[in-house]
Design a protein around this motif. Structure first.
Motif, PDB file in Angstrom:
ATOM      1  N   PHE A 388       0.908  -1.327  -0.081  1.00 23.26           N
ATOM      2  CA  PHE A 388      -0.105   0.151   0.103  1.00 23.26           C
ATOM      3  C   PHE A 388       0.892   1.272   0.085  1.00 23.26           C
ATOM      4  O   PHE A 388       1.792   1.518   0.920  1.00 23.26           O
ATOM      5  CB  PHE A 388      -0.888  -0.037   1.377  1.00 23.26           C
ATOM      6  CG  PHE A 388      -1.911  -1.114   1.378  1.00 23.26           C
ATOM      7  CD1 PHE A 388      -2.931  -1.342   0.668  1.00 23.26           C
ATOM      8  CD2 PHE A 388      -1.463  -2.189   2.154  1.00 23.26           C
ATOM      9  CE1 PHE A 388      -3.752  -2.501   0.630  1.00 23.26           C
ATOM     10  CE2 PHE A 388      -2.551  -3.327   2.240  1.00 23.26           C
ATOM     11  CZ  PHE A 388      -3.432  -3.362   1.507  1.00 23.26           C
ATOM     12  N   MET A 389       0.622   2.017  -0.901  1.00 19.02           N
ATOM     13  CA  MET A 389       1.428   3.281  -0.905  1.00 19.02           C
ATOM     14  C   MET A 389       0.193   4.551  -0.975  1.00 19.02           C
ATOM     15  O   MET A 389      -0.528   4.752  -2.059  1.00 19.02           O
ATOM     16  CB  MET A 389       2.415   3.415  -2.350  1.00 19.02           C
ATOM     17  CG  MET A 389       3.549   2.368  -2.034  1.00 19.02           C
ATOM     18  SD  MET A 389       4.219   2.100  -3.700  1.00 19.02           S
ATOM     19  CE  MET A 389       3.172   1.094  -4.657  1.00 19.02           C
ATOM     20  N   ASN A 390       0.136   5.239   0.014  1.00 16.82           N
ATOM     21  CA  ASN A 390      -0.803   5.992   0.162  1.00 16.82           C
ATOM     22  C   ASN A 390      -0.251   7.568   0.145  1.00 16.82           C
ATOM     23  O   ASN A 390       0.485   8.052   0.562  1.00 16.82           O
ATOM     24  CB  ASN A 390      -1.632   5.882   1.415  1.00 16.82           C
ATOM     25  CG  ASN A 390      -2.581   6.930   1.890  1.00 16.82           C
ATOM     26  OD1 ASN A 390      -2.491   7.878   2.360  1.00 16.82           O
ATOM     27  ND2 ASN A 390      -3.936   6.731   1.459  1.00 16.82           N
ATOM     28  N   ILE A 391      -1.128   8.354  -0.809  1.00 20.58           N
ATOM     29  CA  ILE A 391      -0.852   9.745  -1.032  1.00 20.58           C
ATOM     30  C   ILE A 391      -2.280  10.523  -0.522  1.00 20.58           C
ATOM     31  O   ILE A 391      -3.191  10.184  -1.132  1.00 20.58           O
ATOM     32  CB  ILE A 391      -0.577  10.271  -2.485  1.00 20.58           C
ATOM     33  CG1 ILE A 391       0.692   9.237  -3.067  1.00 20.58           C
ATOM     34  CG2 ILE A 391      -0.147  11.713  -2.586  1.00 20.58           C
ATOM     35  CD1 ILE A 391       1.599   9.466  -2.384  1.00 20.58           C
ATOM     36  N   LEU A 392      -1.797  11.332   0.405  1.00 21.64           N
ATOM     37  CA  LEU A 392      -3.060  12.070   0.881  1.00 21.64           C
ATOM     38  C   LEU A 392      -3.099  13.519   0.344  1.00 21.64           C
ATOM     39  O   LEU A 392      -2.015  14.373   0.405  1.00 21.64           O
ATOM     40  CB  LEU A 392      -2.832  12.423   2.421  1.00 21.64           C
ATOM     41  CG  LEU A 392      -4.079  13.277   3.018  1.00 21.64           C
ATOM     42  CD1 LEU A 392      -5.485  12.858   2.843  1.00 21.64           C
ATOM     43  CD2 LEU A 392      -3.812  13.213   4.730  1.00 21.64           C
ATOM     44  N   ILE A 393      -3.993  13.959  -0.479  1.00 21.79           N
ATOM     45  CA  ILE A 393      -3.894  15.263  -1.092  1.00 21.79           C
ATOM     46  C   ILE A 393      -4.952  16.342  -0.408  1.00 21.79           C
ATOM     47  O   ILE A 393      -6.124  15.923  -0.403  1.00 21.79           O
ATOM     48  CB  ILE A 393      -4.279  15.063  -2.510  1.00 21.79           C
ATOM     49  CG1 ILE A 393      -3.198  14.068  -3.251  1.00 21.79           C
ATOM     50  CG2 ILE A 393      -4.233  16.468  -3.343  1.00 21.79           C
ATOM     51  CD1 ILE A 393      -3.740  13.769  -4.950  1.00 21.79           C
ATOM     52  N   GLY A 394      -4.393  17.454  -0.140  1.00 22.30           N
ATOM     53  CA  GLY A 394      -5.157  18.400   0.316  1.00 22.30           C
ATOM     54  C   GLY A 394      -4.574  19.684   0.506  1.00 22.30           C
ATOM     55  O   GLY A 394      -3.402  19.743   0.379  1.00 22.30           O
ATOM     56  N   ARG A 395      -5.262  20.807   0.381  1.00 24.40           N
ATOM     57  CA  ARG A 395      -4.710  22.155   0.397  1.00 24.40           C
ATOM     58  C   ARG A 395      -3.798  22.370   1.717  1.00 24.40           C
ATOM     59  O   ARG A 395      -4.062  21.578   2.684  1.00 24.40           O
ATOM     60  CB  ARG A 395      -5.834  23.112   0.290  1.00 24.40           C
ATOM     61  CG  ARG A 395      -6.718  23.232   1.610  1.00 24.40           C
ATOM     62  CD  ARG A 395      -7.819  24.519   1.214  1.00 24.40           C
ATOM     63  NE  ARG A 395      -8.730  24.774   2.257  1.00 24.40           N
ATOM     64  CZ  ARG A 395      -8.698  25.046   3.142  1.00 24.40           C
ATOM     65  NH1 ARG A 395      -7.576  25.190   3.677  1.00 24.40           N
ATOM     66  NH2 ARG A 395      -9.801  25.300   4.076  1.00 24.40           N
ATOM     67  N   GLN A 396      -3.012  23.333   1.765  1.00 24.51           N
ATOM     68  CA  GLN A 396      -2.405  23.595   2.958  1.00 24.51           C
ATOM     69  C   GLN A 396      -3.110  23.892   4.175  1.00 24.51           C
ATOM     70  O   GLN A 396      -4.132  24.467   4.172  1.00 24.51           O
ATOM     71  CB  GLN A 396      -1.398  24.862   2.661  1.00 24.51           C
ATOM     72  CG  GLN A 396      -0.606  24.536   1.428  1.00 24.51           C
ATOM     73  CD  GLN A 396       0.587  26.047   1.495  1.00 24.51           C
ATOM     74  OE1 GLN A 396       0.926  26.350   2.417  1.00 24.51           O
ATOM     75  NE2 GLN A 396       1.133  25.749   0.203  1.00 24.51           N
TER      76      GLN A 396
END
Length: 761
Positions: A388-396
């Motif tokens: 599992f390689m998780n990327i969490l994307i969200g604004r600053q």
């Protein structure tokens, strides 16, 4: 009228009136609506949100929105459902409900005159919806109670607000049991629509909308097409005094080809942006003349096929539609199941609801790192490990750090095991400095799983070999920003990270071979799980070259998005992580640590195969190649999560695990389509265009009808041509094959060229 279609715009629910029976039936009877309804009734209840939504009880706010409406319409929408007595067995409850439901249509229709019945429909799952004439002297709840008493059935007391939305079914006679035209009667003068009707005002200053409610292209409303156009080409702003002539002209030129080059059609779909300045009859006439003249001028422009702007616009709309196919909206991901597997419930209990989906996804790299020597067999008989390689994307500053504490507790035992191993390695290095004769070999039982984010190739490869030789374990990394992953190896490039991601997902061999006595040598399967966070712009920039090479599809992507109506922009308040939390977590971690060998679960395999078939149907329904491509590995990742939960819960499968697997697959897909779907859709289309070409080609034929300088140069590179190609551009212009577009700054093929060479495309 007392019926409104509910739709999303900029993340907020809006309402548009349905003016006639014909329009109402068209919405209910579309191919997309019937296909979605079929999947919902086959058990995919999470897709219910994709059905057409209606409101029958209120009028929109001044800005056309639904939320918080205080103005009632002339009718009342009512939901009829039944709850079986608690003392009955499950089978008896089923029979009781069937009998109750079977009698509803006859009961309601027998009272239709007294009730003032406007509409009766069978709902998407169970129960019925009905709409009746409002008694204006009564409140919404009093109206519902009156109808409930008249019919002798209980109304859903959770749905007593006038803003209640109903998921519509089809126009089939088995779904739509009764419909009265009174539902579409105009509102009386004392109860008009708000001034800011979501449908644009008439170009003639009258009451008819400039954009007809049923005006669509390939099933998409022109209002949505135009809204997306302004989003792409004018920052979401509509034309105003000073730019409306030029912008309306460009809009009309862009849309005329899908309006059949018809002035009448253009007048139906292109709003009159001069209207707000029409205070007098004379002004209205002058403004209408200017509006008409602008549209006529657009029609007189030479025809050059489908404009580049329109192609890009339709691609964006397709991408948006595919995002909705994942079970959410353009701004809201598919909702998590209300009942979660116990382990996920525990790991997400200390964060607010907004952050639970991100945490529920982010914990799996750490959970998977506890498995060693474990393989799972997918439905195609390919064996996978818990990668599992998780990327969490969200604004600053949105709260991406909420994932850290749960991961810290999951990894605590591994962190503690790493400490003595690090100490032993440090002692060995001290006794055996590099470039000198070593007194003793490096201990083979050193195994360090948690990696920092600043390594050399030698260290990274040493860790890969060590974990393989000591039980086929995983190395694990967590970084605050995706850019930090570049420091995992000496090369320090995004391309190298992409290569490692592709190898890790497939557990391909990695490492290095060196001849020097002091060099690290060794090759082993790459078992690398990681967590990384980033912002949307950085994510798109980092993975720009990896969207279509299988890298992004191998990632488990999550996000945190605040809706526009969420006023609370403060940091999340987390619950307490303490000894009690650790003790509750411990049994699950111990089960993962103890697992070994090949583990199979028939229920998980069947579910993955079912989801695969469903994804294929959805990709065809929405004509989205990007959805199809992303769905393959999204299904594998979701199935792997299900297998990890299966092991962690004592090799027990449950409905909660199955529901979570379905959700996490859709959630991962939704995030990928949101952030990378448009780019992948575009690249796949261009790839297919190139593949269709064979043999020697006219270079200009390889370009779209309208193209930029960058597209031209990229095409030259793809065909192995050197130089900037400016001389070829000048030759094409001299021969009249292309013309420079002053609006876009690009080029477009001339009508003369299209007549001469267009049939050879």
């Amino acid at each position: 009228m007392s019926v409104f279609e509910v739709y999303m715009k900029d993340g907020v629910k809006h309402m548009r009136p349905i003016a006639s029976r014909e329009d109402y039936l068209k919405l209910r009877d579309s191919k997309e609506q019937k296909a979605t309804l079929k999947t919902v009734r086959e058990g995919e209840h999470q897709k219910k949100s994709l059905l057409v939504q209606m409101n029958y009880s209120c009028l929109p706010n001044e800005d056309g929105t639904l939320k918080g409406s205080k103005t009632a319409s002339m009718s009342v929408g009512m939901d009829i459902d039944f709850v079986a007595p608690g003392d009955l067995s499950d089978e008896a409850k089923k029979v009781w409900l069937q009998e109750k439901m079977a009698g509803v249509p006859e009961l309601v229709l027998s009272k239709k005159d007294e009730l003032g019945l406007h509409m009766l429909e069978r709902s998407a799952t169970k129960g019925y919806h009905l709409v009746f004439r409002r008694k204006p002297e009564l409140s919404q709840e009093e109206n519902l109670r009156w109808a409930s008493d008249l019919l002798g059935v209980k109304f859903d007391d959770k749905a007593k607000d006038i803003t209640r939305v109903f998921f519509t079914t089809s126009a089939d006679e088995n779904d739509l049991l009764f419909l009265d035209d009174e539902l579409f009667n105009p509102l009386p003068a004392s109860n008009p629509l708000p001034a800011s009707n979501p449908l644009p005002a008439s170009p003639r200053g009258g009451d008819e909308p400039a954009v007809a409610p049923d005006a669509r292209y390939n099933g998409v409303l022109f209002t949505d097409i135009i809204a997306k156009y302004w989003e792409l080409y004018n920052g979401g702003k509509i034309p105003v005094e000073g730019d409306r002539n030029a912008l309306t002209f460009e809009l009309a030129v862009t849309l005329r080809s899908i309006c059949g080059y018809s002035m009448e059609k253009l007048m139906q779909v292109i709003p009159n942006y001069w209207n707000k300045d029409s205070d007098t009859a004379e002004q209205r006439r002058a403004n209408e003349t200017e509006w008409r003249q602008t549209l006529e001028n657009a029609l007189k422009e030479p025809r050059k096929g489908m404009p580049y702007r329109l192609r890009r616009l339709l691609e964006a709309l397709k991408s948006s539609t595919a995002i909705k196919a994942c079970g959410g909206t353009l701004t809201t991901p598919p909702p998590m199941p209300k009942k979660l597997p116990p382990l996920i419930k525990l790991l997400t209990k200390n964060v607010p609801w907004l952050f639970k989906p991100a945490v529920a996804s982010a914990v799996f790299p750490a959970l998977g790192a506890h498995l060693h020597g474990v393989k799972f067999r997918y439905w195609d008989n390919v064996e996978h490990e818990a990668t599992f390689m998780n990327i969490l994307i969200g604004r600053q500053a949105i709260g991406k750090g909420t994932i850290k504490k749960p991961i810290e507790y999951i990894m605590e035992d591994i962190s503690l095991r790493d400490i003595p191993n690090r100490n032993r390695e440090a002692e060995w290095k001290q006794k055996n400095p590099s470039a000198k004769q070593k007194k003793d070999p490096r201990p083979t039982d050193i195994c360090i799983q948690m990696l920092i984010d600043n390594l050399t190739d030698a260290v990274f490869n040493q860790r890969i070999v060590d974990v393989h030789n000591n039980g086929e374990r995983f190395i694990f990394t967590i970084v605050d920003e995706i850019e930090a992953l570049k420091k995992v190896t000496s090369k320090g490039t995004a391309d190298e990270v992409g290569l490692l991601i592709r190898k890790a997902f497939d557990n391909s061999l990695a490492g290095q071979e060196r001849v020097g006595a002091d060099s690290v040598s060794g090759i082993a399967p790459l078992r690398w799980n990681f967590n990384a966070s980033t912002t949307p712009p950085n994510a798109r920039r980092f993975f720009y070259k990896m969207v279509n090479d299988g890298t992004v599809s191998r990632l488990d992507i999550s996000t945190i998005i605040r809706n526009n109506d969420d006023d609370d922009d403060t940091a999340p308040i987390q619950g307490i992580y303490d000894h009690q939390f650790a003790q509750e977590l411990k049994p699950y971690i111990e089960r993962l640590d103890a697992a070994n060998g090949l583990i199979e679960c028939p229920q998980a395999k069947k579910l993955a195969l079912d989801i695969k078939r469903e994804n294929s149907d959805v990709a065809k329904l929405y004509e989205s190649e990007a959805y199809r491509v992303f769905s393959y590995r999204a299904n594998v990742i979701a199935w792997l999560k299900g297998m990890v939960l299966y092991v962690a819960h004592g090799h027990k499968w449950s409905k909660e695990i199955a529901d979570f697997v379905r959700w996490t697959q859709q959630y991962n897909l939704w995030c990928k389509m949101l952030y990378f779907g448009r780019q992948l859709e575009k690249e796949l289309r261009e790839e297919m265009e190139i593949q269709r070409q064979s043999g020697p080609q006219n270079l200009l034929n390889l370009l779209p009808d309208e193209f930029t300088k960058e597209q031209y140069r990229l095409m030259r590179q793809q065909h192995g041509l050197h130089g900037d190609g400016d001389s070829t551009i000048r030759t094409w212009m001299t021969r009249g094959y292309i013309a420079h577009d002053d609006v876009t700054g690009g080029y477009c093929k001339t009508e003369e060229y299209m007549k001469k060479y267009g049939d050879r495309l």
